[in-house]
Design an enzyme around this catalytic site. Structure first.
Site, PDB file in Angstrom:
ATOM      1  N   HIS A 170       0.825  -1.220   0.000  1.00  0.00           N
ATOM      2  CA  HIS A 170       0.000   0.000   0.000  1.00  0.00           C
ATOM      3  C   HIS A 170       0.859   1.270   0.000  1.00  0.00           C
ATOM      4  CE1 HIS A 170      -4.008  -1.788   0.380  1.00  0.00           C
ATOM      5  NE2 HIS A 170      -3.446  -2.706   1.122  1.00  0.00           N
ATOM      6  N   ASP A 223      -1.035  -4.914   6.020  1.00  0.00           N
ATOM      7  CA  ASP A 223      -2.065  -5.727   5.365  1.00  0.00           C
ATOM      8  C   ASP A 223      -1.766  -5.901   3.885  1.00  0.00           C
ATOM      9  OD1 ASP A 223      -2.470  -2.925   5.151  1.00  0.00           O
ATOM     10  OD2 ASP A 223      -4.489  -3.260   4.395  1.00  0.00           O
ATOM     11  N   GLU A 224      -2.306  -6.965   3.349  1.00  0.00           N
ATOM     12  CA  GLU A 224      -2.372  -7.194   1.909  1.00  0.00           C
ATOM     13  C   GLU A 224      -1.053  -6.928   1.181  1.00  0.00           C
ATOM     14  OE1 GLU A 224      -7.020  -6.185   0.974  1.00  0.00           O
ATOM     15  OE2 GLU A 224      -5.689  -4.460   1.092  1.00  0.00           O
ATOM     16  N   VAL A 225       0.018  -7.504   1.671  1.00  0.00           N
ATOM     17  CA  VAL A 225       1.295  -7.369   0.961  1.00  0.00           C
ATOM     18  C   VAL A 225       1.283  -8.322  -0.234  1.00  0.00           C
ATOM     19  CG1 VAL A 225       3.802  -7.528   1.135  1.00  0.00           C
ATOM     20  CG2 VAL A 225       2.450  -6.762   3.105  1.00  0.00           C
TER      21      VAL A 225
END
Lengths: 563, 563
Positions: free
Chosen positions: A293, A358-360
């Protein structure tokens, strides 16, 4: 659902003569509604659901109120500060006088004599603040307060008392909600309230990266949070799409990474927002989400992001972006993060910093030869392990920066990927089927925050809040010790489809439901009672100038300048 | 989806030297977007979808534009009226000068010299209105216009011409959209547009009964309709929940049936709204829905509504309301309706009146002994037949009232229940699986309007407009003669969960998609091109002061006073 007065703590009070429980008083009250429509009367005349009058949200822990009302003359009423005093308190008293008697969108009756001299008049409230003001609200701020209006204990008088300024702020909000305007007069029921929150951490996440939100919208959100007793502003300030945070050390970050030079929070804006929140007893926890992100960070930081397989046919097929997460193999990147986070820790006074995680997207790491070599050299066998390496380095450098110990919070993936965390690192749960996740985190001894139930950016038609009310952060399999590690929860308003045109109407009063779940007793379960208070609260917020939307079908708000 | 310039009519024009088709021009244009992100780029930096610059919505029928731009000096630019003139035109010219150069929420660059003297300046537009103004827009109003900006045909000059004032209004809106502010200047591409609507009836329904909408919200909606070339305001003014219409003959209706005395459209409000719409070329079609949806009519009209089995155990079990639809057996009710609709027809100048007729609940009729006796006496065998009787009486009395012939429209149930209708009565289709309904109505020879696809009060998460764009009112099995009976369609914004806090943000730019389907060529199918114009249009509307919400993910609007 049935409201059970015993379980909310009312039964723990000695019964006072001539007092009714709130449940009884409410029954009497509802029959005075303008329309005697049954609840959720979808076929008939008038609103689908009645609105309460002078009932607070969230519901207080101990709440006794009688049918008898006191009148208030707004010209002579005053708050009488008789113990400790500070600017925060003076400011709050001034603010609440306006919110109660002259909210921005309020249209009182014309030519009504409001003089009040008799024994049924509430002329002042004594404010007892029992200890000096703290400057910044701490993580476990003391929010307990006692509000007595013309009770036996305080005959003819009225008091608001608390050990801490934060409790006084919460009590002022409650008082501002139980005062109501009816028959062209300000009225308040004789009331005894003893109140404190169930969870210390009741947050709201705003995302200012997907859409920029002007400073005024953030001020308004902080006001609305205070009006719902939410106490943590989780500021998801930057993300892939834009970088609106003005860094003092690295001003080029927002110059190249924001949506535009006017769509940036300047150093002054940051200071103003922190101060605005502080005065309302709201902590500001900034989130600088890494290592994923971070697209907007890397516009002028060569080597910061992992190049994502340019020219590679698999990358093209997978529709990979030009760059991936932060390149964890480059030592220069840790040097930059050391300086950058050093500034962040100086800028934001809160004990907590949110590190994201999150969400790597591992695909871009897997495309990069340098990274693969780095992993071999460091004996890292998978990408979870590489994320773990990154986080160990990040946590180490953060510890090195700060002279006073700071705490960190992360999204659940960091925990799920088995990165070793400090025992006091807070893990925020956002995925569905959260019960097991809450159990795992607390079993490991880490404090946990729940958000899964309250992703309010997801919308659907109609009355959609019942699920928000049913969700209880302690409803997972675990020991009492595990339950004690539940800090609370956060409403999330991600910004993909919201900006200042719709963020308030989408959040309120839907967010009030989560606010009640996080503040009130676990046993507060009466959806009909909540619905009637939500209808009132929405109109209260509208009178205060905020576009809180209809949520329980047809209704109307009285005494609005612009209806 | 691929944009096909031939099918939109561009190929029907003789190619002009040095002109590009809009498709080519657009390609060139998009590469100038600030972020060269691919369409719907969900992983990367910047907006998910690019925004067009100076592209109109709905897409004109014949639209040729070149890359070359003309500069405009806002201080000296003027509209030059050189043929017919009237107050509507003068008013529009004044309004559009403000909308183009000084919209309410527009923040221009500071200290920019905007002088323009050279050959690349657009200094004026000649407005040729080729016939005198009509006062009220008729059902098949002539909206065709021709807009030429520095084309070969009109070298160095610019003209907007139309046979009718309504065409000039549409052309002014188009001009206001292709002018754009870039690099601190007002610019417009050299352009040739010949434009006319595909369907004559492009409506928007607002429901002011479930929630009252203040007059200003209705004015704003009329502005927004004009900005999307919608031309019929379908005013669902009263319903079960409240009766905000002030009747001159029966003022007690809104006194007892409204949500409150300030939540009523007074006689003056009605006049103001009609005038505001007229000036924007918008027809106002009021709907007084009967015989169901009339709970709010009957508060002071004893005998008007059917009592709904009070005390009957079946009625209690069925959760029936206290009253049902209008009692069709009482002669007095027709006498009242004769007087009431006589006033309505005098109040609203439009050729059409909407009579409702949807969702009649037969259960209350079935509970009433008088009604059952009445049916026996009149040989009516079922409740569809009774509704038929009611509508025959209603249509007969309406014919008797009016000296000049008026037309009526109804919801599809009236047709479905085989009530005999005039051949020119319009049937509005709202149920799902509408294709067969459209076929049946047009097979019977009645004009049809489609709403099924555009119930915008239904909401869901994310980019939800693709279905609105795919829906085509002519996509049903039928002959060319049947297709010619398709008058158009209407966007419906029912009011159960909307009031002035959220009605604009929920409608715009989602409603623009339906507006394009109803105005532009059937072949306009390029969703990406529409998305880029929606992003621009949303920011255009925001600069004009309206809270149009994000619809295609992360983005931002430039030059806003309050972003």
């Amino acid at each position: 659902m049935q409201y059970n007065s015993k379980q909310t703590g009312i039964a723990t009070m000695k019964p006072l003569t001539a007092w009714l429980s709130v449940a009884l008083a409410l029954t009497a009250h509802l029959s005075h509604a303008r329309y005697s429509s049954p609840n959720f009367n979808k076929g008939g005349f008038g609103p689908w659901h009645p609105s309460s009058r002078g009932r607070p949200i969230p519901l207080p822990r101990v709440y006794q109120t009688a049918e008898s009302t006191l009148r208030i003359d707004p010209r002579s009423f005053h708050f009488n500060i008789i113990e400790n005093e500070c600017e925060t308190l003076q400011d709050a008293v001034k603010r609440y006088k306006t919110l109660i008697f002259k909210p921005a969108n309020f249209k009182p009756c014309k030519n009504v004599e409001a003089t009040c001299d008799g024994g049924d008049c509430l002329k002042q409230i004594d404010i007892h603040l029992q200890s000096p003001c703290e400057e910044w609200p701490p993580v476990r701020m003391d929010e307990k307060y006692l509000l007595q209006l013309n009770t036996d204990k305080a005959k003819g008088g009225a008091t608001l008392s608390a050990s801490s300024i934060w409790g006084i702020l919460r009590g002022l909000e409650t008082f501002s909600q139980i005062v109501h305007y009816h028959d062209c007069q300000f009225l308040v029921n004789t009331t005894f309230i003893e109140d404190w929150p169930r969870f210390p951490w009741r947050g709201l996440l705003l995302d200012t990266s997907r859409h920029f939100l002007p400073k005024t919208t953030i001020f308004e959100t902080l006001d609305l949070m205070a009006m719902n007793k939410l106490n943590v502003f989780h500021w998801h300030i930057v993300d892939d799409n834009s970088f609106p945070y003005e860094s003092a050390r690295f001003p080029f970050l927002s110059k190249s990474g924001s949506y535009g030079q006017e769509l940036v929070y300047t150093r002054k804006d940051l200071k103003d927002i922190l101060e605005y929140a502080r005065r309302r007893g709201i902590r500001v926890v900034p989130e600088f989400d890494t290592p994923g992100h971070t697209q907007s960070w890397g516009r002028d930081l060569p080597g910061f992001l992992t190049p994502c397989g340019a020219g590679n046919s698999w990358a093209a097929k997978e529709d990979l972006p030009e760059y991936g997460p932060i390149d964890p193999s480059r030592e220069e990147n840790y040097a930059f993060l050391w300086k950058f986070f050093g500034e962040v820790l100086e800028t934001f006074p809160d004990q907590f910093l949110h590190l994201g995680g999150d969400e790597v997207d591992f695909r871009c790491w897997s495309m990069d030869e340098n990274i693969r070599n780095f992993m071999k050299k460091h004996n890292i066998s998978d990408y979870e392990g590489l994320e773990g390496y990154y986080f160990r380095r990040l946590l180490k450098l953060l510890d090195d920066i700060s002279s006073k110990k700071k705490n960190y919070m992360v999204w659940q993936e960091v925990f799920d990927n088995q990165v070793p965390l400090d025992p006091d690192a807070v893990v925020q749960i956002w995925k569905e089927k959260w019960e097991n996740d809450m159990a795992q985190v607390t079993l490991a001894g880490n404090p946990a925050l729940l958000s899964s139930c309250w992703y309010l950016d997801y919308i659907s038609y109609g009355t959609d809040w019942e699920e928000y009310y049913k969700c209880d952060p302690e409803n997972f399999p675990g020991t009492p010790a595990q339950k004690r590690l539940v800090l609370g929860g956060e409403v999330c308003m991600w910004g993909e489809f919201t900006d200042s045109t719709n963020v308030h109407s989408r959040l309120w009063p839907r967010g009030s439901v989560a606010a009640e779940r996080l503040w009130s007793a676990r046993e507060a379960q009466d959806g009909d009672f909540l619905a009637s208070r939500m209808n009132e609260h929405r109109c209260r917020l509208r009178r205060r100038g905020f576009p809180a939307q209809p949520i329980n079908g047809p209704d109307f708000c009285e005494h609005l300048k612009a209806p």
